[in-house]
Design a protein around this motif. Structure first.
Motif, mmCIF file in Angstrom:
data_model
loop_
_atom_site.group_PDB
_atom_site.id
_atom_site.type_symbol
_atom_site.label_atom_id
_atom_site.label_comp_id
_atom_site.label_asym_id
_atom_site.label_seq_id
_atom_site.Cartn_x
_atom_site.Cartn_y
_atom_site.Cartn_z
ATOM 1 N N ALA A 32 0.859 -1.186 0.000
ATOM 2 C CA ALA A 32 0.000 0.000 0.000
ATOM 3 C C ALA A 32 0.888 1.227 0.000
ATOM 4 O O ALA A 32 1.792 1.349 0.823
ATOM 5 N N SER A 33 0.645 2.137 -0.958
ATOM 6 C CA SER A 33 1.438 3.358 -1.034
ATOM 7 C C SER A 33 0.625 4.435 -1.753
ATOM 8 O O SER A 33 -0.348 4.127 -2.433
ATOM 9 N N PRO A 34 1.042 5.675 -1.606
ATOM 10 C CA PRO A 34 0.306 6.763 -2.261
ATOM 11 C C PRO A 34 0.302 6.628 -3.785
ATOM 12 O O PRO A 34 -0.674 6.943 -4.437
ATOM 13 N N GLU A 35 1.420 6.169 -4.353
ATOM 14 C CA GLU A 35 1.489 6.015 -5.810
ATOM 15 C C GLU A 35 2.278 4.765 -6.151
ATOM 16 O O GLU A 35 2.943 4.170 -5.309
ATOM 17 N N VAL A 59 -3.032 1.636 -4.200
ATOM 18 C CA VAL A 59 -2.450 2.968 -4.372
ATOM 19 C C VAL A 59 -3.559 4.013 -4.242
ATOM 20 O O VAL A 59 -4.720 3.745 -4.547
ATOM 21 N N ASP A 60 -3.167 5.177 -3.754
ATOM 22 C CA ASP A 60 -4.128 6.268 -3.644
ATOM 23 C C ASP A 60 -4.501 6.799 -5.021
ATOM 24 O O ASP A 60 -5.645 7.173 -5.265
ATOM 25 N N GLN A 61 -3.509 6.858 -5.897
ATOM 26 C CA GLN A 61 -3.765 7.322 -7.261
ATOM 27 C C GLN A 61 -2.859 6.571 -8.214
ATOM 28 O O GLN A 61 -1.732 6.239 -7.893
ATOM 29 N N ASP A 81 -7.366 3.763 -4.900
ATOM 30 C CA ASP A 81 -8.241 4.451 -3.953
ATOM 31 C C ASP A 81 -9.275 3.510 -3.357
ATOM 32 O O ASP A 81 -10.465 3.820 -3.337
ATOM 33 N N GLU A 84 -9.571 -0.385 2.055
ATOM 34 C CA GLU A 84 -10.482 -0.434 3.196
ATOM 35 C C GLU A 84 -10.249 -1.779 3.867
ATOM 36 O O GLU A 84 -10.438 -2.822 3.256
#
Length: 170
Positions: A32-35, A59-61, A81, A84
């Motif tokens: 899990a990472s932002p990008e 990834v967030d985006q 995104d 959960e």
């Protein structure tokens, strides 16, 4: 895989090298990472030579191109995104099933390649024996088949021996 308890190992870039060996024994890897970090994914996927496990990426985006590249590298799930915690078990089950199907397809492809290579070897040996002996294709095939059965070897091995003999004594 599906109903077995999963051990979670969380790692970031700073402690990645220290935790790498623990990941080799993991039943699945969740990143899990932002990008998207394709370099890290490439390194994770290189560990598959030790033991292949599903890899899930959250990834967030991320772009469609990054998703496509990650899937081509061998990622089992790529979720944008959607991290959960209550969804992770269901996503992991799907990723494990996809991973199993992918491994089965790879095994089938490898077996098909080996079978094709064996058939090519047999065909080359038959052609060479037909040319050298003047016998028909069926006679050469029957002869090679009898030899394989008598020696308890596969036709591929008999064909390889024939090709090796003619390489030494053309």
């Amino acid at each position: 895989m599906g109903d077995q308890p999963h051990q979670t190992e969380i790692t970031g870039h700073a402690d990645w090298q220290a935790r790498r060996l623990k990941l080799i024994g993991a039943s699945a890897i969740i990143l899990a990472s932002p990008e998207v970090d394709l370099d890290l994914l490439t390194e994770l996927l290189a560990m598959r030579r030790f033991r292949s496990v599903p890899i899930l990426v959250f990834v967030d985006q991320g772009s469609r191109e990054e998703m496509s590249r990650a899937l081509k590298l061998g990622v089992s799930a790529f979720i944008v995104d959607g991290l959960e915690p209550d969804r992770i078990p269901a996503i992991l089950n799907v990723a494990e099933e996809r991973h199993s199907l992918t491994l089965a397809l790879r095994d089938e492809l490898q077996k098909s390649r080996e079978d094709l290579a064996a058939r090519k070897t047999v065909e080359r040996a038959k052609g060479l024996l037909m040319t050298k002996s003047g016998l028909s294709e069926q006679d050469v095939y029957d002869s090679m088949r009898r030899m394989a059965m008598t020696q308890g070897k596969p036709m591929r091995e008999i064909a390889q021996n024939v090709l090796a003999i003619f390489a030494i004594f053309p």
